[in-house]
Design a protein around this motif. Structure first.
Motif, PDB file in Angstrom:
ATOM      1  N   ILE A   3       0.861  -1.185   0.000  1.00 33.80           N
ATOM      2  CA  ILE A   3       0.000   0.000   0.000  1.00 33.80           C
ATOM      3  C   ILE A   3       0.893   1.229   0.000  1.00 33.80           C
ATOM      4  O   ILE A   3       1.721   1.396   0.891  1.00 33.80           O
ATOM      5  CB  ILE A   3      -0.940   0.012   1.219  1.00 33.80           C
ATOM      6  CG1 ILE A   3      -1.813  -1.235   1.212  1.00 33.80           C
ATOM      7  CG2 ILE A   3      -1.779   1.282   1.227  1.00 33.80           C
ATOM      8  CD1 ILE A   3      -2.695  -1.377   2.425  1.00 33.80           C
ATOM      9  N   GLN A   4       0.720   2.064  -1.027  1.00 32.82           N
ATOM     10  CA  GLN A   4       1.550   3.263  -1.124  1.00 32.82           C
ATOM     11  C   GLN A   4       1.057   4.332  -0.156  1.00 32.82           C
ATOM     12  O   GLN A   4      -0.112   4.363   0.241  1.00 32.82           O
ATOM     13  CB  GLN A   4       1.524   3.812  -2.534  1.00 32.82           C
ATOM     14  CG  GLN A   4       2.232   2.948  -3.533  1.00 32.82           C
ATOM     15  CD  GLN A   4       2.312   3.634  -4.883  1.00 32.82           C
ATOM     16  OE1 GLN A   4       1.798   4.715  -5.064  1.00 32.82           O
ATOM     17  NE2 GLN A   4       2.956   2.987  -5.820  1.00 32.82           N
ATOM     18  N   SER A   5       1.953   5.208   0.170  1.00 32.43           N
ATOM     19  CA  SER A   5       1.646   6.331   1.035  1.00 32.43           C
ATOM     20  C   SER A   5       0.684   7.287   0.330  1.00 32.43           C
ATOM     21  O   SER A   5       0.818   7.532  -0.875  1.00 32.43           O
ATOM     22  CB  SER A   5       2.944   7.059   1.372  1.00 32.43           C
ATOM     23  OG  SER A   5       2.682   8.345   1.858  1.00 32.43           O
ATOM     24  N   PRO A   6      -0.278   7.838   1.062  1.00 31.77           N
ATOM     25  CA  PRO A   6      -1.154   8.839   0.445  1.00 31.77           C
ATOM     26  C   PRO A   6      -0.371  10.061  -0.043  1.00 31.77           C
ATOM     27  O   PRO A   6      -0.742  10.680  -1.037  1.00 31.77           O
ATOM     28  CB  PRO A   6      -2.120   9.234   1.556  1.00 31.77           C
ATOM     29  CG  PRO A   6      -1.966   8.234   2.628  1.00 31.77           C
ATOM     30  CD  PRO A   6      -0.670   7.539   2.425  1.00 31.77           C
ATOM     31  N   PHE A   7       0.717  10.374   0.648  1.00 30.43           N
ATOM     32  CA  PHE A   7       1.554  11.494   0.201  1.00 30.43           C
ATOM     33  C   PHE A   7       2.137  11.203  -1.179  1.00 30.43           C
ATOM     34  O   PHE A   7       2.115  12.053  -2.061  1.00 30.43           O
ATOM     35  CB  PHE A   7       2.703  11.749   1.185  1.00 30.43           C
ATOM     36  CG  PHE A   7       2.284  12.392   2.470  1.00 30.43           C
ATOM     37  CD1 PHE A   7       1.869  13.714   2.484  1.00 30.43           C
ATOM     38  CD2 PHE A   7       2.296  11.690   3.653  1.00 30.43           C
ATOM     39  CE1 PHE A   7       1.482  14.326   3.663  1.00 30.43           C
ATOM     40  CE2 PHE A   7       1.910  12.291   4.839  1.00 30.43           C
ATOM     41  CZ  PHE A   7       1.497  13.611   4.838  1.00 30.43           C
ATOM     42  N   ALA A   8       2.662   9.980  -1.358  1.00 23.92           N
ATOM     43  CA  ALA A   8       3.262   9.607  -2.642  1.00 23.92           C
ATOM     44  C   ALA A   8       2.224   9.631  -3.756  1.00 23.92           C
ATOM     45  O   ALA A   8       2.489  10.133  -4.857  1.00 23.92           O
ATOM     46  CB  ALA A   8       3.909   8.232  -2.541  1.00 23.92           C
ATOM     47  N   ASN A   9       1.034   9.105  -3.477  1.00 27.68           N
ATOM     48  CA  ASN A   9      -0.029   9.120  -4.485  1.00 27.68           C
ATOM     49  C   ASN A   9      -0.454  10.545  -4.829  1.00 27.68           C
ATOM     50  O   ASN A   9      -0.662  10.873  -5.999  1.00 27.68           O
ATOM     51  CB  ASN A   9      -1.239   8.327  -4.002  1.00 27.68           C
ATOM     52  CG  ASN A   9      -0.996   6.840  -4.001  1.00 27.68           C
ATOM     53  OD1 ASN A   9      -0.164   6.341  -4.744  1.00 27.68           O
ATOM     54  ND2 ASN A   9      -1.718   6.135  -3.160  1.00 27.68           N
ATOM     55  N   GLY A  10      -0.596  11.376  -3.817  1.00 24.17           N
ATOM     56  CA  GLY A  10      -0.993  12.759  -4.053  1.00 24.17           C
ATOM     57  C   GLY A  10       0.041  13.536  -4.843  1.00 24.17           C
ATOM     58  O   GLY A  10      -0.290  14.289  -5.762  1.00 24.17           O
ATOM     59  N   ILE A  11       1.300  13.345  -4.501  1.00 24.07           N
ATOM     60  CA  ILE A  11       2.375  14.050  -5.208  1.00 24.07           C
ATOM     61  C   ILE A  11       2.483  13.557  -6.645  1.00 24.07           C
ATOM     62  O   ILE A  11       2.659  14.349  -7.575  1.00 24.07           O
ATOM     63  CB  ILE A  11       3.709  13.900  -4.454  1.00 24.07           C
ATOM     64  CG1 ILE A  11       3.641  14.703  -3.150  1.00 24.07           C
ATOM     65  CG2 ILE A  11       4.885  14.345  -5.303  1.00 24.07           C
ATOM     66  CD1 ILE A  11       4.789  14.472  -2.210  1.00 24.07           C
ATOM     67  N   GLN A  12       2.362  12.246  -6.844  1.00 21.22           N
ATOM     68  CA  GLN A  12       2.421  11.695  -8.199  1.00 21.22           C
ATOM     69  C   GLN A  12       1.274  12.241  -9.051  1.00 21.22           C
ATOM     70  O   GLN A  12       1.476  12.633 -10.200  1.00 21.22           O
ATOM     71  CB  GLN A  12       2.361  10.173  -8.145  1.00 21.22           C
ATOM     72  CG  GLN A  12       2.473   9.514  -9.502  1.00 21.22           C
ATOM     73  CD  GLN A  12       2.378   8.001  -9.397  1.00 21.22           C
ATOM     74  OE1 GLN A  12       1.818   7.461  -8.443  1.00 21.22           O
ATOM     75  NE2 GLN A  12       2.926   7.313 -10.376  1.00 21.22           N
ATOM     76  N   GLY A  13       0.077  12.281  -8.490  1.00 21.66           N
ATOM     77  CA  GLY A  13      -1.060  12.836  -9.217  1.00 21.66           C
ATOM     78  C   GLY A  13      -0.897  14.317  -9.504  1.00 21.66           C
ATOM     79  O   GLY A  13      -1.261  14.801 -10.578  1.00 21.66           O
ATOM     80  N   LYS A  78      -5.951  18.102  -2.206  1.00 19.39           N
ATOM     81  CA  LYS A  78      -6.805  17.718  -1.069  1.00 19.39           C
ATOM     82  C   LYS A  78      -6.357  16.388  -0.473  1.00 19.39           C
ATOM     83  O   LYS A  78      -6.415  16.198   0.743  1.00 19.39           O
ATOM     84  CB  LYS A  78      -8.262  17.635  -1.510  1.00 19.39           C
ATOM     85  CG  LYS A  78      -8.881  18.987  -1.755  1.00 19.39           C
ATOM     86  CD  LYS A  78     -10.336  18.872  -2.180  1.00 19.39           C
ATOM     87  CE  LYS A  78     -10.913  20.245  -2.491  1.00 19.39           C
ATOM     88  NZ  LYS A  78     -12.319  20.162  -2.900  1.00 19.39           N
ATOM     89  N   ILE A  79      -5.905  15.470  -1.323  1.00 24.09           N
ATOM     90  CA  ILE A  79      -5.386  14.190  -0.822  1.00 24.09           C
ATOM     91  C   ILE A  79      -4.161  14.432   0.055  1.00 24.09           C
ATOM     92  O   ILE A  79      -4.045  13.870   1.153  1.00 24.09           O
ATOM     93  CB  ILE A  79      -5.041  13.248  -1.999  1.00 24.09           C
ATOM     94  CG1 ILE A  79      -6.309  12.768  -2.684  1.00 24.09           C
ATOM     95  CG2 ILE A  79      -4.204  12.059  -1.524  1.00 24.09           C
ATOM     96  CD1 ILE A  79      -6.065  12.011  -3.970  1.00 24.09           C
ATOM     97  N   ILE A  80      -3.266  15.273  -0.412  1.00 26.58           N
ATOM     98  CA  ILE A  80      -2.052  15.582   0.359  1.00 26.58           C
ATOM     99  C   ILE A  80      -2.416  16.263   1.670  1.00 26.58           C
ATOM    100  O   ILE A  80      -1.880  15.929   2.730  1.00 26.58           O
ATOM    101  CB  ILE A  80      -1.091  16.449  -0.481  1.00 26.58           C
ATOM    102  CG1 ILE A  80      -0.578  15.660  -1.691  1.00 26.58           C
ATOM    103  CG2 ILE A  80       0.076  16.948   0.368  1.00 26.58           C
ATOM    104  CD1 ILE A  80       0.144  16.499  -2.714  1.00 26.58           C
ATOM    105  N   ARG A  81      -3.358  17.211   1.626  1.00 26.92           N
ATOM    106  CA  ARG A  81      -3.786  17.912   2.842  1.00 26.92           C
ATOM    107  C   ARG A  81      -4.428  16.939   3.830  1.00 26.92           C
ATOM    108  O   ARG A  81      -4.165  16.993   5.043  1.00 26.92           O
ATOM    109  CB  ARG A  81      -4.768  19.026   2.484  1.00 26.92           C
ATOM    110  CG  ARG A  81      -5.117  19.913   3.676  1.00 26.92           C
ATOM    111  CD  ARG A  81      -6.023  21.088   3.321  1.00 26.92           C
ATOM    112  NE  ARG A  81      -5.474  21.854   2.212  1.00 26.92           N
ATOM    113  CZ  ARG A  81      -6.111  22.020   1.028  1.00 26.92           C
ATOM    114  NH1 ARG A  81      -7.290  21.502   0.828  1.00 26.92           N
ATOM    115  NH2 ARG A  81      -5.562  22.745   0.076  1.00 26.92           N
ATOM    116  N   SER A  82      -5.263  16.024   3.345  1.00 29.70           N
ATOM    117  CA  SER A  82      -5.906  15.050   4.226  1.00 29.70           C
ATOM    118  C   SER A  82      -4.879  14.113   4.854  1.00 29.70           C
ATOM    119  O   SER A  82      -4.979  13.783   6.050  1.00 29.70           O
ATOM    120  CB  SER A  82      -6.939  14.226   3.450  1.00 29.70           C
ATOM    121  OG  SER A  82      -7.979  15.045   2.996  1.00 29.70           O
ATOM    122  N   ALA A  83      -3.910  13.676   4.060  1.00 27.77           N
ATOM    123  CA  ALA A  83      -2.868  12.802   4.604  1.00 27.77           C
ATOM    124  C   ALA A  83      -2.050  13.537   5.662  1.00 27.77           C
ATOM    125  O   ALA A  83      -1.682  12.958   6.691  1.00 27.77           O
ATOM    126  CB  ALA A  83      -1.960  12.313   3.469  1.00 27.77           C
TER     127      ALA A  83
END
Length: 95
Positions: A3-13, A78-83
């Motif tokens: 499971i990837q980090s929400p930070f990594a997913n948010g930054i990639q997006g 918003k994903i990064i902020r929530s994480a």
């Protein structure tokens, strides 16, 4: 299961959204050159109305791509902020 980090997913997006903005901006800055090159590579029977339609279509598609990238970037922010909020809450609970 990885499971990837929400930070990594948010930054990639967010990076993908930035790339899409750059591409759309490039297309908006020179839509006529694309239509002219398409016209010169085809037959000479292309009339002025078709040229204008091709230019407008290119511009419209680029503006739509730009708006999509804006919304995609905002969603990833918003994903990064929530994480960040979730991590802050977890740190506050543990300390």
């Amino acid at each position: 299961m990885n499971i990837q980090s929400p930070f990594a997913n948010g930054i990639q997006g967010f990076q993908r959204a930035a790339d899409s903005v750059a591409e759309a901006s490039l297309n908006i800055s020179r839509p006529q050159s694309n239509a002219i090159s398409n016209q010169s590579s085809t037959t000479a029977s292309v009339n002025a109305d078709q040229f204008v339609d091709a230019t407008n279509k290119t511009l419209t598609d680029s503006l739509i791509q730009l708006k999509e990238a804006e919304l995609y970037g905002a969603a990833n922010a918003k994903i990064i902020r929530s994480a960040d909020d979730m991590l802050g809450t977890l740190i506050d609970i543990r300390v």
